[in-house]
Scaffold this active site. Structure first.
Site, PDB file in Angstrom:
ATOM      1  N   GLU A   1      -2.097 -15.977   6.037  1.00 44.90           N
ATOM      2  CA  GLU A   1      -3.135 -16.454   5.099  1.00 44.90           C
ATOM      3  C   GLU A   1      -3.750 -15.354   4.526  1.00 44.90           C
ATOM      4  OE1 GLU A   1      -4.857 -15.461   9.228  1.00 44.90           O
ATOM      5  OE2 GLU A   1      -2.755 -15.727   8.440  1.00 44.90           O
TER       6      GLU A   1
ATOM      7  N   ILE B   1      -8.132 -17.038   4.811  1.00 50.24           N
ATOM      8  CA  ILE B   1      -8.338 -18.423   5.051  1.00 50.24           C
ATOM      9  C   ILE B   1      -8.921 -18.405   6.449  1.00 50.24           C
ATOM     10  CG2 ILE B   1      -7.363 -20.802   5.289  1.00 50.24           C
ATOM     11  CD1 ILE B   1      -5.055 -20.146   3.629  1.00 50.24           C
TER      12      ILE B   1
END
Length: 355
Positions: free
Chosen positions: A257, A215
Protein backbone atom coordinates in the site's frame (compact mmCIF):
# COMPACT_ATOMS: atom_id res chain seq x y z
CA UNK A 1 22.02 5.04 -46.78
CA UNK A 2 23.01 1.44 -47.50
CA UNK A 3 21.11 -1.60 -46.28
CA UNK A 4 23.95 -2.42 -43.88
CA UNK A 5 23.84 1.08 -42.41
CA UNK A 6 20.06 0.86 -41.99
CA UNK A 7 20.39 -2.43 -40.11
CA UNK A 8 23.16 -0.95 -37.97
CA UNK A 9 20.93 1.98 -37.03
CA UNK A 10 18.07 -0.36 -36.14
CA UNK A 11 20.40 -2.46 -33.98
CA UNK A 12 21.65 0.62 -32.12
CA UNK A 13 18.08 1.77 -31.42
CA UNK A 14 16.86 -1.60 -30.16
CA UNK A 15 19.94 -1.99 -27.93
CA UNK A 16 19.02 1.08 -25.88
CA UNK A 17 17.51 0.55 -22.44
CA UNK A 18 16.58 4.12 -21.58
CA UNK A 19 13.90 6.33 -23.09
CA UNK A 20 16.20 9.24 -23.83
CA UNK A 21 18.75 6.99 -25.53
CA UNK A 22 16.08 5.44 -27.77
CA UNK A 23 14.85 8.86 -28.84
CA UNK A 24 18.36 10.17 -29.48
CA UNK A 25 19.40 7.17 -31.58
CA UNK A 26 16.14 7.24 -33.57
CA UNK A 27 16.45 10.93 -34.40
CA UNK A 28 20.11 10.47 -35.34
CA UNK A 29 19.15 7.64 -37.70
CA UNK A 30 16.39 9.68 -39.36
CA UNK A 31 18.74 12.65 -39.69
CA UNK A 32 21.37 10.55 -41.44
CA UNK A 33 18.81 8.84 -43.64
CA UNK A 34 17.29 12.13 -44.79
CA UNK A 35 20.67 13.82 -45.21
CA UNK A 36 18.99 16.72 -43.44
CA UNK A 37 20.28 20.13 -42.48
CA UNK A 38 18.49 19.78 -39.14
CA UNK A 39 16.26 17.18 -37.50
CA UNK A 40 14.31 17.79 -34.31
CA UNK A 41 12.09 15.86 -31.91
CA UNK A 42 9.49 17.92 -30.05
CA UNK A 43 7.66 16.44 -27.07
CA UNK A 44 3.94 17.11 -26.67
CA UNK A 45 2.27 17.65 -23.27
CA UNK A 46 -1.39 18.19 -22.47
CA UNK A 47 -1.97 19.66 -19.00
CA UNK A 48 -5.45 21.09 -18.30
CA UNK A 49 -6.50 23.97 -20.55
CA UNK A 50 -3.39 24.00 -22.74
CA UNK A 51 -1.20 22.02 -25.10
CA UNK A 52 2.56 22.41 -24.59
CA UNK A 53 5.58 21.49 -26.69
CA UNK A 54 9.27 21.35 -25.82
CA UNK A 55 12.39 20.65 -27.87
CA UNK A 56 13.77 17.26 -26.82
CA UNK A 57 16.41 16.20 -29.38
CA UNK A 58 18.20 18.02 -32.21
CA UNK A 59 20.66 16.95 -34.92
CA UNK A 60 22.44 19.46 -37.15
CA UNK A 61 24.48 18.85 -40.28
CA UNK A 62 28.18 18.90 -39.44
CA UNK A 63 27.66 18.53 -35.70
CA UNK A 64 29.59 15.71 -34.07
CA UNK A 65 27.00 14.83 -31.44
CA UNK A 66 23.24 14.71 -31.12
CA UNK A 67 21.98 17.41 -28.74
CA UNK A 68 19.52 16.23 -26.09
CA UNK A 69 17.52 18.82 -24.16
CA UNK A 70 15.32 16.44 -22.17
CA UNK A 71 16.75 14.81 -19.03
CA UNK A 72 13.53 12.90 -18.36
CA UNK A 73 13.24 14.54 -14.95
CA UNK A 74 11.80 17.92 -15.78
CA UNK A 75 10.54 19.97 -18.72
CA UNK A 76 12.44 19.93 -22.03
CA UNK A 77 14.08 23.15 -23.14
CA UNK A 78 11.85 25.98 -24.39
CA UNK A 79 8.65 24.25 -23.26
CA UNK A 80 5.72 26.54 -24.03
CA UNK A 81 2.23 26.70 -25.46
CA UNK A 82 1.84 25.14 -28.88
CA UNK A 83 0.12 28.36 -29.91
CA UNK A 84 3.61 29.86 -30.02
CA UNK A 85 4.52 27.31 -32.72
CA UNK A 86 1.84 27.66 -35.45
CA UNK A 87 3.48 25.13 -37.77
CA UNK A 88 3.30 22.46 -35.04
CA UNK A 89 -0.27 23.44 -34.20
CA UNK A 90 -1.27 23.02 -37.85
CA UNK A 91 0.36 19.57 -37.96
CA UNK A 92 -1.44 18.53 -34.77
CA UNK A 93 -4.77 19.65 -36.21
CA UNK A 94 -4.25 17.91 -39.54
CA UNK A 95 -2.68 14.76 -38.15
CA UNK A 96 -0.90 14.03 -41.44
CA UNK A 97 2.68 14.64 -42.66
CA UNK A 98 3.07 18.12 -44.08
CA UNK A 99 5.83 20.21 -45.61
CA UNK A 100 6.44 23.84 -46.48
CA UNK A 101 9.14 25.83 -48.22
CA UNK A 102 10.70 28.45 -45.95
CA UNK A 103 11.83 31.94 -47.00
CA UNK A 104 15.47 30.77 -47.23
CA UNK A 105 14.47 28.10 -49.77
CA UNK A 106 14.79 25.09 -47.49
CA UNK A 107 11.91 22.66 -46.99
CA UNK A 108 10.52 21.83 -43.54
CA UNK A 109 8.71 18.49 -43.21
CA UNK A 110 6.65 17.58 -40.14
CA UNK A 111 5.34 14.23 -38.92
CA UNK A 112 3.00 13.85 -35.94
CA UNK A 113 4.22 11.00 -33.71
CA UNK A 114 1.80 8.77 -31.78
CA UNK A 115 2.36 6.35 -28.91
CA UNK A 116 1.13 2.76 -28.67
CA UNK A 117 -2.28 4.01 -27.47
CA UNK A 118 -2.53 6.11 -30.66
CA UNK A 119 -2.27 9.33 -28.63
CA UNK A 120 -0.23 12.27 -30.00
CA UNK A 121 3.25 12.02 -28.48
CA UNK A 122 5.36 14.59 -30.32
CA UNK A 123 6.58 15.92 -33.64
CA UNK A 124 9.41 15.00 -35.97
CA UNK A 125 10.76 18.01 -37.87
CA UNK A 126 13.14 17.55 -40.82
CA UNK A 127 14.76 20.54 -42.50
CA UNK A 128 16.61 20.06 -45.77
CA UNK A 129 17.15 21.59 -49.21
CA UNK A 130 14.59 19.46 -51.07
CA UNK A 131 11.29 17.76 -50.19
CA UNK A 132 11.39 14.15 -49.00
CA UNK A 133 10.60 11.61 -51.68
CA UNK A 134 7.82 9.05 -51.25
CA UNK A 135 10.35 6.30 -50.51
CA UNK A 136 12.17 8.49 -47.96
CA UNK A 137 8.89 9.31 -46.24
CA UNK A 138 8.11 5.59 -46.00
CA UNK A 139 11.46 4.83 -44.34
CA UNK A 140 11.09 7.80 -41.96
CA UNK A 141 7.66 6.48 -40.96
CA UNK A 142 9.25 3.08 -40.40
CA UNK A 143 11.79 4.53 -37.97
CA UNK A 144 9.02 6.50 -36.25
CA UNK A 145 7.12 3.21 -35.77
CA UNK A 146 10.29 1.58 -34.42
CA UNK A 147 10.67 4.46 -31.96
CA UNK A 148 7.06 4.03 -30.82
CA UNK A 149 7.43 0.27 -30.34
CA UNK A 150 10.71 0.56 -28.43
CA UNK A 151 9.22 3.19 -26.11
CA UNK A 152 6.18 0.97 -25.54
CA UNK A 153 8.44 -1.94 -24.57
CA UNK A 154 10.38 0.25 -22.17
CA UNK A 155 7.17 1.58 -20.64
CA UNK A 156 5.95 -1.97 -20.01
CA UNK A 157 9.18 -2.88 -18.21
CA UNK A 158 9.07 0.29 -16.12
CA UNK A 159 5.52 -0.02 -14.76
CA UNK A 160 3.75 -1.90 -11.98
CA UNK A 161 1.44 -4.50 -13.52
CA UNK A 162 -1.49 -3.81 -11.16
CA UNK A 163 -1.65 -0.02 -10.98
CA UNK A 164 0.30 0.91 -14.16
CA UNK A 165 2.30 3.38 -12.10
CA UNK A 166 6.09 3.30 -12.41
CA UNK A 167 7.80 0.51 -10.48
CA UNK A 168 10.66 0.39 -7.95
CA UNK A 169 13.30 -0.17 -10.64
CA UNK A 170 12.14 3.00 -12.39
CA UNK A 171 12.27 4.86 -9.09
CA UNK A 172 15.89 3.92 -8.45
CA UNK A 173 16.86 5.14 -11.93
CA UNK A 174 14.80 8.36 -11.68
CA UNK A 175 16.13 9.36 -8.26
CA UNK A 176 19.65 8.49 -9.30
CA UNK A 177 19.23 10.71 -12.34
CA UNK A 178 18.05 13.62 -10.23
CA UNK A 179 20.92 13.24 -7.75
CA UNK A 180 23.51 13.12 -10.53
CA UNK A 181 21.95 16.12 -12.26
CA UNK A 182 21.63 18.52 -9.33
CA UNK A 183 25.36 19.29 -8.76
CA UNK A 184 25.80 20.52 -12.36
CA UNK A 185 22.92 22.98 -12.24
CA UNK A 186 23.71 26.67 -12.06
CA UNK A 187 20.99 29.23 -11.43
CA UNK A 188 20.13 29.65 -15.09
CA UNK A 189 19.96 25.91 -15.74
CA UNK A 190 17.84 25.37 -12.66
CA UNK A 191 15.42 28.04 -13.82
CA UNK A 192 15.05 26.30 -17.16
CA UNK A 193 13.51 23.27 -15.44
CA UNK A 194 10.32 25.11 -14.52
CA UNK A 195 7.09 24.97 -16.45
CA UNK A 196 6.27 28.33 -18.01
CA UNK A 197 3.03 30.17 -17.49
CA UNK A 198 0.40 29.70 -20.17
CA UNK A 199 1.45 31.18 -23.52
CA UNK A 200 4.77 32.35 -22.02
CA UNK A 201 8.27 31.07 -21.35
CA UNK A 202 8.92 32.86 -18.07
CA UNK A 203 10.85 30.47 -15.83
CA UNK A 204 11.38 30.30 -12.07
CA UNK A 205 13.62 28.12 -9.88
CA UNK A 206 12.69 25.34 -7.50
CA UNK A 207 13.83 22.01 -6.04
CA UNK A 208 12.85 18.39 -6.52
CA UNK A 209 10.84 16.70 -3.75
CA UNK A 210 10.24 13.08 -2.77
CA UNK A 211 6.98 12.06 -1.10
CA UNK A 212 6.07 8.73 0.49
CA UNK A 213 2.34 7.93 0.73
CA UNK A 214 0.77 5.10 2.66
CA UNK A 215 -2.88 3.96 2.83
CA UNK A 216 -4.15 4.13 6.40
CA UNK A 217 -5.33 0.79 7.87
CA UNK A 218 -4.93 -1.02 4.54
CA UNK A 219 -4.49 -4.40 6.26
CA UNK A 220 -7.98 -4.09 7.73
CA UNK A 221 -9.37 -3.44 4.23
CA UNK A 222 -7.86 -6.72 3.01
CA UNK A 223 -9.03 -8.57 6.14
CA UNK A 224 -12.62 -7.27 5.92
CA UNK A 225 -13.23 -7.25 2.16
CA UNK A 226 -10.61 -9.60 0.69
CA UNK A 227 -7.57 -9.04 -1.49
CA UNK A 228 -9.53 -8.53 -4.71
CA UNK A 229 -11.26 -5.50 -3.20
CA UNK A 230 -7.92 -4.42 -1.75
CA UNK A 231 -6.41 -4.53 -5.24
CA UNK A 232 -9.32 -2.47 -6.55
CA UNK A 233 -8.58 0.17 -3.90
CA UNK A 234 -4.95 0.27 -5.08
CA UNK A 235 -6.00 0.67 -8.72
CA UNK A 236 -8.47 3.44 -7.92
CA UNK A 237 -5.93 5.19 -5.72
CA UNK A 238 -3.43 5.10 -8.60
CA UNK A 239 -6.06 6.71 -10.84
CA UNK A 240 -6.56 9.45 -8.25
CA UNK A 241 -2.80 10.01 -8.17
CA UNK A 242 -2.67 10.52 -11.92
CA UNK A 243 -5.51 13.01 -11.68
CA UNK A 244 -4.01 14.91 -8.73
CA UNK A 245 -0.34 15.36 -9.57
CA UNK A 246 1.16 17.53 -12.28
CA UNK A 247 2.70 16.57 -15.57
CA UNK A 248 6.38 15.63 -15.20
CA UNK A 249 5.82 14.53 -11.60
CA UNK A 250 6.77 10.85 -11.49
CA UNK A 251 4.48 8.44 -9.66
CA UNK A 252 5.53 5.01 -8.35
CA UNK A 253 4.12 2.03 -6.52
CA UNK A 254 6.70 0.73 -4.09
CA UNK A 255 4.75 -2.39 -3.24
CA UNK A 256 1.81 -3.18 -0.98
CA UNK A 257 0.00 0.00 0.00
CA UNK A 258 3.02 2.30 -0.29
CA UNK A 259 3.38 4.84 -3.09
CA UNK A 260 6.07 7.39 -3.92
CA UNK A 261 6.09 10.61 -5.94
CA UNK A 262 9.04 12.56 -7.30
CA UNK A 263 7.99 16.16 -7.89
CA UNK A 264 9.56 18.28 -10.59
CA UNK A 265 11.26 21.44 -9.31
CA UNK A 266 9.01 23.68 -7.23
CA UNK A 267 8.95 25.54 -3.91
CA UNK A 268 8.04 24.02 -0.53
CA UNK A 269 4.63 25.71 -0.46
CA UNK A 270 3.76 24.37 -3.91
CA UNK A 271 4.96 20.87 -3.03
CA UNK A 272 2.76 20.91 0.08
CA UNK A 273 -0.20 22.06 -2.02
CA UNK A 274 0.31 19.21 -4.51
CA UNK A 275 0.47 16.52 -1.82
CA UNK A 276 -2.42 18.05 0.11
CA UNK A 277 -4.56 18.12 -3.02
CA UNK A 278 -4.03 14.39 -3.43
CA UNK A 279 -4.70 13.62 0.25
CA UNK A 280 -7.97 15.55 0.18
CA UNK A 281 -9.06 13.99 -3.10
CA UNK A 282 -8.56 10.49 -1.65
CA UNK A 283 -10.44 11.43 1.53
CA UNK A 284 -13.39 12.76 -0.47
CA UNK A 285 -13.63 9.73 -2.76
CA UNK A 286 -16.08 6.91 -2.06
CA UNK A 287 -14.42 3.58 -2.84
CA UNK A 288 -16.88 0.87 -3.97
CA UNK A 289 -17.84 -1.49 -1.11
CA UNK A 290 -15.13 -0.01 1.13
CA UNK A 291 -16.35 3.57 1.45
CA UNK A 292 -13.92 6.15 2.76
CA UNK A 293 -10.16 5.59 2.67
CA UNK A 294 -7.46 7.96 3.91
CA UNK A 295 -3.73 8.26 3.32
CA UNK A 296 -0.78 9.66 5.25
CA UNK A 297 2.05 11.49 3.48
CA UNK A 298 5.59 12.50 4.35
CA UNK A 299 7.87 14.33 1.94
CA UNK A 300 11.39 15.75 1.88
CA UNK A 301 13.62 17.94 -0.27
CA UNK A 302 16.10 16.32 -2.65
CA UNK A 303 19.36 18.16 -2.05
CA UNK A 304 22.75 18.14 -3.71
CA UNK A 305 25.05 15.74 -1.90
CA UNK A 306 22.29 13.63 -0.35
CA UNK A 307 22.10 9.90 -0.97
CA UNK A 308 18.93 7.99 -1.86
CA UNK A 309 18.82 6.39 1.60
CA UNK A 310 19.03 9.78 3.34
CA UNK A 311 16.21 11.26 1.25
CA UNK A 312 13.97 8.21 1.66
CA UNK A 313 14.77 8.14 5.37
CA UNK A 314 13.75 11.77 5.77
CA UNK A 315 10.45 11.29 3.92
CA UNK A 316 9.75 8.11 5.92
CA UNK A 317 10.37 9.98 9.19
CA UNK A 318 7.76 12.56 8.19
CA UNK A 319 5.35 9.78 7.18
CA UNK A 320 5.78 7.92 10.48
CA UNK A 321 5.17 11.17 12.36
CA UNK A 322 1.89 11.62 10.45
CA UNK A 323 0.90 8.01 11.22
CA UNK A 324 1.69 8.37 14.92
CA UNK A 325 -0.22 11.63 15.28
CA UNK A 326 -3.62 10.74 13.90
CA UNK A 327 -3.08 9.64 10.27
CA UNK A 328 -4.76 11.29 7.26
CA UNK A 329 -2.09 14.02 7.38
CA UNK A 330 0.65 15.45 5.17
CA UNK A 331 3.93 16.76 6.61
CA UNK A 332 7.22 18.07 5.24
CA UNK A 333 10.32 16.67 6.91
CA UNK A 334 12.07 20.06 6.84
CA UNK A 335 9.13 21.74 8.57
CA UNK A 336 8.95 19.08 11.29
CA UNK A 337 12.69 19.44 11.97
CA UNK A 338 12.44 23.24 12.07
CA UNK A 339 9.58 22.98 14.57
CA UNK A 340 11.56 20.60 16.77
CA UNK A 341 9.16 17.68 16.22
CA UNK A 342 11.80 15.55 14.50
CA UNK A 343 15.55 15.26 14.71
CA UNK A 344 17.50 15.53 11.47
CA UNK A 345 18.30 12.22 9.77
CA UNK A 346 22.08 11.64 10.22
CA UNK A 347 24.32 11.67 7.17
CA UNK A 348 25.59 8.25 6.00
CA UNK A 349 29.09 7.22 7.08
CA UNK A 350 30.14 6.55 3.50
CA UNK A 351 28.94 6.80 -0.06
CA UNK A 352 28.21 3.06 -0.14
CA UNK A 353 24.50 2.24 -0.06
CA UNK A 354 22.33 -0.82 0.02
CA UNK A 355 18.73 -0.52 -1.13
Amino acid sequence: MSERMLLDRVERITRCRKRGQVETEAIAAIHALAEAQRTRLYKLFTPPEDVLVGLSVECRAGAEDVASFDDGLSWPVQTGSIENEPHLLACLGGGKPCSERLPDGSVRSLLLLRNERDEPYGFLEILRATPLSASEIAVVKGFAALLRNCLATLEYSETDTLTRLLNRKSFDESLGGILSHIPSQDDAALASLRLPHRRQRNLEPGEHWLGVMDIDHFKSINDRFGHLIGDEVLILLANLMRASFRMQDKLFRFGGEEFVALLRPTELENAMAVFERFRKRVGAYSFPQVGKVTISIGFARIRSGDTASVILGAADEALYWAKEHGRNQCHAYETLVAEGKLQAVPEPLSDFELF
